[in-house]
Design an enzyme around this catalytic site. Structure first.
Site, PDB file in Angstrom:
ATOM      1  N   SER A 232       0.818  -1.220   0.000  1.00 13.79           N
ATOM      2  CA  SER A 232       0.000   0.000   0.000  1.00 13.79           C
ATOM      3  C   SER A 232       0.848   1.265   0.000  1.00 13.79           C
ATOM      4  CB  SER A 232      -0.870  -0.018   1.263  1.00 13.79           C
ATOM      5  OG  SER A 232      -1.403   1.255   1.510  1.00 13.79           O
TER       6      SER A 232
ATOM      7  N   TYR B 114      -1.392   0.467  10.688  1.00 16.48           N
ATOM      8  CA  TYR B 114      -1.690  -0.195   9.410  1.00 16.48           C
ATOM      9  C   TYR B 114      -0.492  -0.068   8.459  1.00 16.48           C
ATOM     10  CZ  TYR B 114      -3.600  -0.841   4.696  1.00 16.48           C
ATOM     11  OH  TYR B 114      -3.793  -1.249   3.401  1.00 16.48           O
TER      12      TYR B 114
ATOM     13  N   GLU C 158       0.226   3.605   1.801  1.00 14.15           N
ATOM     14  CA  GLU C 158       0.338   4.025   3.200  1.00 14.15           C
ATOM     15  C   GLU C 158       1.742   3.743   3.751  1.00 14.15           C
ATOM     16  OE1 GLU C 158      -1.971   5.536   5.679  1.00 14.15           O
ATOM     17  OE2 GLU C 158      -2.499   6.260   3.703  1.00 14.15           O
TER      18      GLU C 158
HETATM   19  P1  NAP Z   1     -11.409  -4.661   2.048  1.00  9.98           P
HETATM   20  O1  NAP Z   1     -12.581  -4.321   1.216  1.00  9.98           O
HETATM   21  O2  NAP Z   1     -11.336  -4.183   3.455  1.00  9.98           O
HETATM   22  O3  NAP Z   1     -11.258  -6.267   2.039  1.00  9.98           O
HETATM   23  C1  NAP Z   1     -10.414  -6.921   2.935  1.00  9.98           C
HETATM   24  C2  NAP Z   1     -10.815  -8.391   2.994  1.00  9.98           C
HETATM   25  O4  NAP Z   1      -9.986  -9.062   3.963  1.00  9.98           O
HETATM   26  C3  NAP Z   1     -12.272  -8.634   3.432  1.00  9.98           C
HETATM   27  O5  NAP Z   1     -12.878  -9.527   2.537  1.00  9.98           O
HETATM   28  C4  NAP Z   1     -12.125  -9.286   4.802  1.00  9.98           C
HETATM   29  O6  NAP Z   1     -13.096 -10.242   5.112  1.00  9.98           O
HETATM   30  C5  NAP Z   1     -10.777  -9.996   4.664  1.00  9.98           C
HETATM   31  N1  NAP Z   1     -10.181 -10.310   5.959  1.00  9.98           N
HETATM   32  C6  NAP Z   1      -9.992  -9.464   7.005  1.00  9.98           C
HETATM   33  N2  NAP Z   1      -9.427 -10.123   8.027  1.00  9.98           N
HETATM   34  C7  NAP Z   1      -9.261 -11.415   7.631  1.00  9.98           C
HETATM   35  C8  NAP Z   1      -8.739 -12.577   8.241  1.00  9.98           C
HETATM   36  N3  NAP Z   1      -8.270 -12.564   9.490  1.00  9.98           N
HETATM   37  N4  NAP Z   1      -8.700 -13.743   7.540  1.00  9.98           N
HETATM   38  C9  NAP Z   1      -9.204 -13.774   6.269  1.00  9.98           C
HETATM   39  N5  NAP Z   1      -9.719 -12.706   5.634  1.00  9.98           N
HETATM   40  C10 NAP Z   1      -9.745 -11.538   6.311  1.00  9.98           C
HETATM   41  O7  NAP Z   1     -10.062  -4.174   1.330  1.00  9.98           O
HETATM   42  P2  NAP Z   1      -9.793  -3.797  -0.206  1.00  9.98           P
HETATM   43  O8  NAP Z   1     -10.006  -2.354  -0.389  1.00  9.98           O
HETATM   44  O9  NAP Z   1     -10.458  -4.779  -1.084  1.00  9.98           O
HETATM   45  O10 NAP Z   1      -8.213  -4.018  -0.281  1.00  9.98           O
HETATM   46  C11 NAP Z   1      -7.641  -5.280  -0.604  1.00  9.98           C
HETATM   47  C12 NAP Z   1      -6.217  -5.331  -0.084  1.00  9.98           C
HETATM   48  O11 NAP Z   1      -5.448  -4.287  -0.681  1.00  9.98           O
HETATM   49  C13 NAP Z   1      -6.058  -5.142   1.424  1.00  9.98           C
HETATM   50  O12 NAP Z   1      -4.960  -5.905   1.839  1.00  9.98           O
HETATM   51  C14 NAP Z   1      -5.738  -3.660   1.576  1.00  9.98           C
HETATM   52  O13 NAP Z   1      -5.039  -3.434   2.773  1.00  9.98           O
HETATM   53  C15 NAP Z   1      -4.885  -3.463   0.340  1.00  9.98           C
HETATM   54  N6  NAP Z   1      -4.888  -2.117  -0.245  1.00  9.98           N
HETATM   55  C16 NAP Z   1      -6.052  -1.486  -0.528  1.00  9.98           C
HETATM   56  C17 NAP Z   1      -6.024  -0.258  -1.154  1.00  9.98           C
HETATM   57  C18 NAP Z   1      -7.301   0.473  -1.508  1.00  9.98           C
HETATM   58  O14 NAP Z   1      -7.229   1.687  -1.775  1.00  9.98           O
HETATM   59  N7  NAP Z   1      -8.446  -0.217  -1.590  1.00  9.98           N
HETATM   60  C19 NAP Z   1      -4.788   0.325  -1.503  1.00  9.98           C
HETATM   61  C20 NAP Z   1      -3.624  -0.369  -1.205  1.00  9.98           C
HETATM   62  C21 NAP Z   1      -3.670  -1.599  -0.597  1.00  9.98           C
HETATM   63  P3  NAP Z   1     -14.655  -9.833   5.396  1.00  9.98           P
HETATM   64  O15 NAP Z   1     -15.253  -9.671   4.032  1.00  9.98           O
HETATM   65  O16 NAP Z   1     -15.153 -11.024   6.141  1.00  9.98           O
HETATM   66  O17 NAP Z   1     -14.621  -8.568   6.196  1.00  9.98           O
HETATM   67  O1  F7E Z   2      -8.908   8.219   3.958  1.00  9.35           O
HETATM   68  C1  F7E Z   2      -9.190  11.755   5.055  1.00  9.35           C
HETATM   69  C2  F7E Z   2      -8.262  10.856   5.857  1.00  9.35           C
HETATM   70  O2  F7E Z   2     -10.004   6.223   4.972  1.00  9.35           O
HETATM   71  C3  F7E Z   2      -8.395   9.048   2.950  1.00  9.35           C
HETATM   72  C4  F7E Z   2      -7.246   2.154   2.524  1.00  9.35           C
HETATM   73  O3  F7E Z   2      -7.794   1.452   1.436  1.00  9.35           O
HETATM   74  O4  F7E Z   2      -6.039   3.626   1.072  1.00  9.35           O
HETATM   75  C5  F7E Z   2      -6.987   3.593   2.124  1.00  9.35           C
HETATM   76  O5  F7E Z   2      -6.485   4.293   3.249  1.00  9.35           O
HETATM   77  C6  F7E Z   2      -8.090  10.440   3.487  1.00  9.35           C
HETATM   78  C7  F7E Z   2      -7.258  10.461   4.782  1.00  9.35           C
HETATM   79  O6  F7E Z   2      -8.302   5.958   3.079  1.00  9.35           O
HETATM   80  C8  F7E Z   2     -12.449  11.596   6.618  1.00  9.35           C
HETATM   81  O7  F7E Z   2      -7.711  11.563   6.970  1.00  9.35           O
HETATM   82  C9  F7E Z   2     -11.059  13.151   5.986  1.00  9.35           C
HETATM   83  O8  F7E Z   2      -6.283  11.454   4.683  1.00  9.35           O
HETATM   84  O9  F7E Z   2     -10.517   6.816   2.560  1.00  9.35           O
HETATM   85  P1  F7E Z   2      -9.530   6.767   3.653  1.00  9.35           P
HETATM   86  P2  F7E Z   2      -6.769   5.830   3.520  1.00  9.35           P
HETATM   87  O10 F7E Z   2      -6.579   6.047   4.967  1.00  9.35           O
HETATM   88  O11 F7E Z   2      -5.963   6.666   2.588  1.00  9.35           O
HETATM   89  C10 F7E Z   2      -4.758   3.053   1.375  1.00  9.35           C
HETATM   90  C11 F7E Z   2      -3.906   3.128   0.143  1.00  9.35           C
HETATM   91  C12 F7E Z   2      -4.865   1.693   1.969  1.00  9.35           C
HETATM   92  O12 F7E Z   2      -3.983   0.870   1.799  1.00  9.35           O
HETATM   93  C13 F7E Z   2      -5.954   1.473   2.969  1.00  9.35           C
HETATM   94  O13 F7E Z   2      -6.234   0.084   3.119  1.00  9.35           O
HETATM   95  O14 F7E Z   2      -9.327  11.074   3.806  1.00  9.35           O
HETATM   96  N1  F7E Z   2     -10.504  11.945   5.676  1.00  9.35           N
HETATM   97  N2  F7E Z   2     -12.252  12.948   6.565  1.00  9.35           N
HETATM   98  C14 F7E Z   2     -11.335  10.959   6.064  1.00  9.35           C
HETATM   99  N3  F7E Z   2     -11.242   9.628   5.958  1.00  9.35           N
HETATM  100  C15 F7E Z   2     -12.291   8.877   6.426  1.00  9.35           C
HETATM  101  N4  F7E Z   2     -12.225   7.534   6.329  1.00  9.35           N
HETATM  102  N5  F7E Z   2     -13.382   9.462   6.998  1.00  9.35           N
HETATM  103  C16 F7E Z   2     -13.526  10.823   7.119  1.00  9.35           C
HETATM  104  O15 F7E Z   2     -14.523  11.313   7.627  1.00  9.35           O
END
Ligand code: NAP
Ligand code: F7E
Length: 322
Positions: A124, A148, A126
């Site tokens: 990520s 995270y 992050e």
């Molecule tokens: P998500 O919607 O939160 O999906 C995460 C999945 O992980 C869910 O299906 C959840 O199961 C499963 N999970 C959580 N704990 C588990 C455990 N202990 N054992 C087995 N499964 C478990 O996340 P996403 O947005 O699809 O992201 C996919 C991956 O990419 C994650 O690793 C995330 O950290 C990473 N990532 C996401 C982004 C983004 O912007 N979306 C960017 C960079 C990296 P349930 O369905 O049962 O809750």
């Molecule tokens: O926040 C700001 C917050 O929670 C984005 C995950 O998929 O992407 C995701 O992480 C920004 C941050 O995503 C609110 O402070 C303001 O600056 O949508 P987010 P994230 O934290 O960037 C990365 C790449 C991952 O890997 C993660 O799994 O938005 N923000 N106000 C807020 N964010 C939330 N959630 N809620 C607010 O009210």
């Protein structure tokens, strides 16, 4: 027939990746964890075209058993505790799943078929946290700003380490934020698009939000899962940044969503310290040049198109209910 195993198949990315792999003719298997109420909303439409297996990233034996049963050629490790604010509330759980869970998955592969399996780790942006340079590339130093982010740095380097220690085919995709109508409502994009629609329909009065100045490099999830697959089709394993190469503030996000439903965002938005993080990632901007050059990957959906697509999908959902 090619076979793939997706952990986190029930998440946003898992559902899009399952669709992509089915389209490519794969036998698709997914890991789901036990829950008292089965809510498979994102993958219900795939029906019996996918096979689900109960396992948990915290339980090595369950992962070994799935590996033995499925014998996949490709493993996509998408499971994680993925919500950044929760990682301060539950830092050890986040470490167990998002960090050491990666080692459990890698160990299951090493024990069953270390030479035959190709492994994708969901790293990520992050990990860049307090960014050390802009734009961020594959060589930018990591400085995570949340439990995270720290957990993802561990997952990233253990993946690199298994590649270098055991010559396993392991890659890490450093993906910047990617969103879709299937995004969880706790993440800022979906929180905003859902609120804009609810306010428009008279179901909600205001949007309470945190930091409006944070900048993110946002893309569309369906574009990004294509990059995951491409990474596992290369002759040699390598890591890639996947990003749009453009950055926008949360303020622009709110403005774009509210404009699309014909509302003035400033009238309905209240800043609430409850949503401000103990440590913020102020600016993310990825450089996807390597992915474009080596994988031939390019995003197809722009920020504006993405936010409007999400608003339209939320509108449709509420209209279908009434
Ligand atoms: P998500 O919607 O939160 O999906 C995460 C999945 O992980 C869910 O299906 C959840 O199961 C499963 N999970 C959580 N704990 C588990 C455990 N202990 N054992 C087995 N499964 C478990 O996340 P996403 O947005 O699809 O992201 C996919 C991956 O990419 C994650 O690793 C995330 O950290 C990473 N990532 C996401 C982004 C983004 O912007 N979306 C960017 C960079 C990296 P349930 O369905 O049962 O809750
Ligand atoms: O926040 C700001 C917050 O929670 C984005 C995950 O998929 O992407 C995701 O992480 C920004 C941050 O995503 C609110 O402070 C303001 O600056 O949508 P987010 P994230 O934290 O960037 C990365 C790449 C991952 O890997 C993660 O799994 O938005 N923000 N106000 C807020 N964010 C939330 N959630 N809620 C607010 O009210």
């Amino acid at each position: 027939m090619k076979s793939a195993l997706i952990t986190g198949i029930n998440g946003q990315d898992g559902s899009y990746l399952a669709e992509l792999l089915l389209d490519k003719g794969y036998a698709v298997h997914g890991v789901v964890r036990r829950s008292s109420t089965e809510t498979f909303e994102r993958i219900a439409h795939l029906g019996d075209r996918i096979t689900l297996h109960q396992a948990d990233l915290n339980d090595l034996a369950s992962l070994v058993e799935v590996m033995q049963t499925v014998k996949p050629m490709e493993v996509y490790n998408l499971a994680a505790q993925s919500f950044v604010p929760t990682s301060w509330k539950q830092p050890l759980l986040t470490t167990d799943v998002t960090a050491t869970g990666v080692t459990r998955m890698l160990e299951a592969i090493r024990l069953i078929d270390p030479k035959g399996v190709r492994f994708y780790q969901a790293s990520s942006s992050e990990m860049f946290g307090k960014v050390q340079e802009t734009p961020q590339t594959e060589t930018t130093a990591f400085y995570p700003r949340s439990p995270y982010g720290v957990a993802k740095v561990y997952g990233h380097f253990i993946t690199v380490n298994y590649r270098e220690s055991y010559s396993m085919y392991c890659v890490s995709g450093i993906l910047f934020n990617h969103e879709s109508p299937r995004r969880g409502k706790e993440f800022v994009t979906r929180k905003v698009t859902d609120a804009a629609v609810r306010i428009k329909l008279g179901l909600q009065k205001e949007l309470r939000i945190g930091n409006l100045e944070a900048r993110r490099d946002w893309g569309f999830a369906a574009d990004y899962v294509r990059a995951m697959w491409l990474m596992l089709q290369q002759p040699t394993p390598d890591d890639f940044v996947i990003a749009s190469g453009k950055t926008h503030t949360v303020r622009e996000l709110v403005q774009t969503a509210f404009e699309h439903v014909g509302l003035d965002w400033q009238k309905y938005t209240v800043q609430d310290p409850a949503f401000v993080r103990p440590a913020e990632v102020d600016l993310l901007l990825g450089d996807p040049a390597k992915a474009e050059r080596v994988l031939g990957w390019k995003p197809e959906v722009s920020f504006g198109q993405l936010i409007r697509m999400m608003v339209d999908a939320d509108l449709k959902r509420y209209e279908a209910r009434s």
